[in-house]
Design an enzyme around this catalytic site. Sequence first.
Site, PDB file in Angstrom:
ATOM      1  CB  CYS A  68      -0.949   0.004   1.200  1.00 55.26           C
ATOM      2  SG  CYS A  68      -2.112  -1.381   1.202  1.00 55.26           S
TER       3      CYS A  68
ATOM      4  CG  HIS B 257      -3.399   3.521   1.944  1.00 53.42           C
ATOM      5  ND1 HIS B 257      -3.769   3.058   0.703  1.00 53.42           N
ATOM      6  CD2 HIS B 257      -3.484   2.451   2.791  1.00 53.42           C
ATOM      7  CE1 HIS B 257      -4.061   1.767   0.789  1.00 53.42           C
ATOM      8  NE2 HIS B 257      -3.903   1.379   2.041  1.00 53.42           N
TER       9      HIS B 257
ATOM     10  CG  ASN C  27      -6.566  -0.991   0.917  1.00 58.55           C
ATOM     11  OD1 ASN C  27      -5.807  -0.586   0.042  1.00 58.55           O
ATOM     12  ND2 ASN C  27      -6.125  -1.419   2.094  1.00 58.55           N
TER      13      ASN C  27
END
Length: 325
Positions: free
Chosen positions: A116, A252, A282
């Site tokens: 990520c 994020h 996500n």
Amino acid sequence: MNQRIYSRIIGTGGYLPEKVVTNFDLEKIVETSDAWIRERTGIEERRIAADDQTTCDLAEKASIEALKMAAINSQELDLIIVATTTPDKTFPSTACLLQTRLGNRCAPAFDIQAVCTGFVYALSVADQFIQTGMAKKVLVVGAETLSRITNWEDRNTCVLFGDGAGAVILEASTKPGILSTHIHADGQYEELLHVPSGVSKRPLTDDIAERTMSMKGNEVFKVAVNTLSSIASETLEANGMVKEDLDWLVPHQANMRIIMATAKKLKLRDDQTVITVNKHANTSSASVPMALNEAIRDGRIQRGQTLLLEAFGGGFTWGSALIKY
């Protein structure tokens, strides 16, 4: 005295696959509910790549958008970096595949894998290339097909992830751009968020859990909130700035609670935080550049404003970038 060279964003792009999977769709395949998912994550839906779509396909579409905004030809790129944890092939890199698609030849092209945090890592590397004069125009992409490593029978993880791609074009400039980047990792947390097997470590059984993401959500949440708060402070201090100097947080997009906890510690209003997790879920390395692209294209982010980009991912890895857009 030599004038400082900055990495300035001159173009952004994003791409989401057409297929939408809502929380109500997930209710039909695992024991969960729309209310439960929204309350704990803020996610309403996610996009899933078609069976014949690859990570490079998504990256290509985002990159073309970024090139158009930057008004440059792909041949002008002298570096291509793709952040991904779901590459098309073991080799060559997705960046090399993307280079061919775009019609660029000879520019160095490589992938970065920091899950990520991958896009922020890639942005940091690109910035070093530009500052040292080794590159003048760089394409940085975050692209993922996380659906390929998602266990759709695991209600703790399948509700969280989606597919997508985001891209930026950086150009060497004497005008302020990336002010600083900060990247870190701590591998002791490996098993809190990981895929148990890989190329050299083969699955021990045919169990799908060996080949898909595994996460201990509560533990990840605690570390993420503390770590993101810490790196925000580190970034501001490194630039002699305070929280009030920030115009935008581009985080994020993992979990609404993590995002809002970070924004609160930075004393930022809700309308100063770019949020896409509700519609994108996500998307790992793609989440920050997709959120950035959305806020630039809809006019929220304006030239001259100060942006804090930050991310946290498996490893654990984490990073930030302070940018004068």
